[in-house]
Design a protein around this motif. Structure first.
Motif, PDB file in Angstrom:
ATOM      1  N   ALA A  13       0.861  -1.184   0.000  1.00 15.91           N
ATOM      2  CA  ALA A  13       0.000   0.000   0.000  1.00 15.91           C
ATOM      3  C   ALA A  13       0.893   1.228   0.000  1.00 15.91           C
ATOM      4  O   ALA A  13       1.853   1.305   0.764  1.00 15.91           O
ATOM      5  CB  ALA A  13      -0.919   0.002   1.221  1.00 15.91           C
ATOM      6  N   LEU A  52      -8.368   6.106  -5.328  1.00 11.83           N
ATOM      7  CA  LEU A  52      -7.538   4.927  -5.137  1.00 11.83           C
ATOM      8  C   LEU A  52      -7.143   4.305  -6.471  1.00 11.83           C
ATOM      9  O   LEU A  52      -7.953   4.258  -7.396  1.00 11.83           O
ATOM     10  CB  LEU A  52      -8.337   3.905  -4.315  1.00 11.83           C
ATOM     11  CG  LEU A  52      -7.614   2.677  -3.795  1.00 11.83           C
ATOM     12  CD1 LEU A  52      -6.568   3.059  -2.748  1.00 11.83           C
ATOM     13  CD2 LEU A  52      -8.624   1.699  -3.199  1.00 11.83           C
ATOM     14  N   LEU A  97      -6.074   0.704  -7.845  1.00 13.23           N
ATOM     15  CA  LEU A  97      -6.013  -0.724  -7.546  1.00 13.23           C
ATOM     16  C   LEU A  97      -5.148  -1.375  -8.619  1.00 13.23           C
ATOM     17  O   LEU A  97      -5.477  -1.321  -9.807  1.00 13.23           O
ATOM     18  CB  LEU A  97      -7.411  -1.348  -7.581  1.00 13.23           C
ATOM     19  CG  LEU A  97      -8.429  -0.816  -6.576  1.00 13.23           C
ATOM     20  CD1 LEU A  97      -9.793  -1.462  -6.808  1.00 13.23           C
ATOM     21  CD2 LEU A  97      -7.961  -1.067  -5.165  1.00 13.23           C
ATOM     22  N   THR A 143      -2.138  -1.280  -3.680  1.00 17.25           N
ATOM     23  CA  THR A 143      -3.021  -0.116  -3.762  1.00 17.25           C
ATOM     24  C   THR A 143      -2.198   1.160  -3.612  1.00 17.25           C
ATOM     25  O   THR A 143      -1.167   1.166  -2.940  1.00 17.25           O
ATOM     26  CB  THR A 143      -4.091  -0.133  -2.641  1.00 17.25           C
ATOM     27  OG1 THR A 143      -3.436  -0.158  -1.371  1.00 17.25           O
ATOM     28  CG2 THR A 143      -5.016  -1.335  -2.777  1.00 17.25           C
TER      29      THR A 143
END
Length: 168
Positions: A58, A95, A97, A103
């Motif tokens: 992330a 965001l 993906l 992410t």
């Protein structure tokens, strides 16, 4: 290939790196390339092995505002450089993906400080001037085994907090 201003930053093994420079230097391209490398793990040979992150991970990309920064620069640059079909932009969630499960949060400086709290991150990229509180909150999220921070800005605001706290 990276330009002469980008390569020393890429090759640096420092956990926090900054590049200060004028328009056209390739700062946003550098940050988008590093975002792709970190998210997908497809690092070029010249990227330090000791600084490569595990995937999936992330990360966070912070920029000026949603329309001009995220939709106008970040997402088009990611589309330009990322392998086709490697990510999906979830606009409502701010965001990215990635196909491998990574992410990338997309933050803008007009968001309140609470939006900068949250999950542990492997990397954080900052484009242009953010508040010192947003910087501190983003840095506090870098809490996994190996982390990277990259800041890029055009010093238009004179002696900002970045100059006093980071550059000096």
């Amino acid at each position: 290939d990276p330009n002469d201003s980008q390569m020393p930053v890429i090759k640096s093994e420092a956990g926090e790196r900054w590049i200060f420079g004028g328009n056209g230097l390739g700062k946003d391209t550098l940050m988008c390339m590093e975002t792709i490398w970190h998210a997908l793990g497809n690092y070029p040979d010249y990227y330090p092995i000791s600084c490569r992150l595990k995937q999936p991970n992330a990360g966070r990309y912070c920029t000026t505002n949603f329309n001009d920064g995220i939709k106008g620069i970040v997402v088009p640059e990611l589309k330009k450089w990322a392998p086709p079909g490697s990510f999906q932009f979830k606009e409502d969630d701010r965001l990215i993906l990635w196909r491998n499960g990574s992410t990338t949060q997309l933050k803008s400086f007009d968001q309140d400080i609470q939006s900068f709290a949250g999950q542990n991150l492997s990397y954080c990229h900052v484009s242009e001037h953010m508040s010192e509180a947003q910087y501190s909150e983003s840095k506090a999220r870098l809490r996994v085994d190996r982390t990277r921070f990259l800041g890029c800005l055009t010093p238009k605001l004179g002696l900002s907090w970045e100059y006093v706290s980071i550059y000096e």
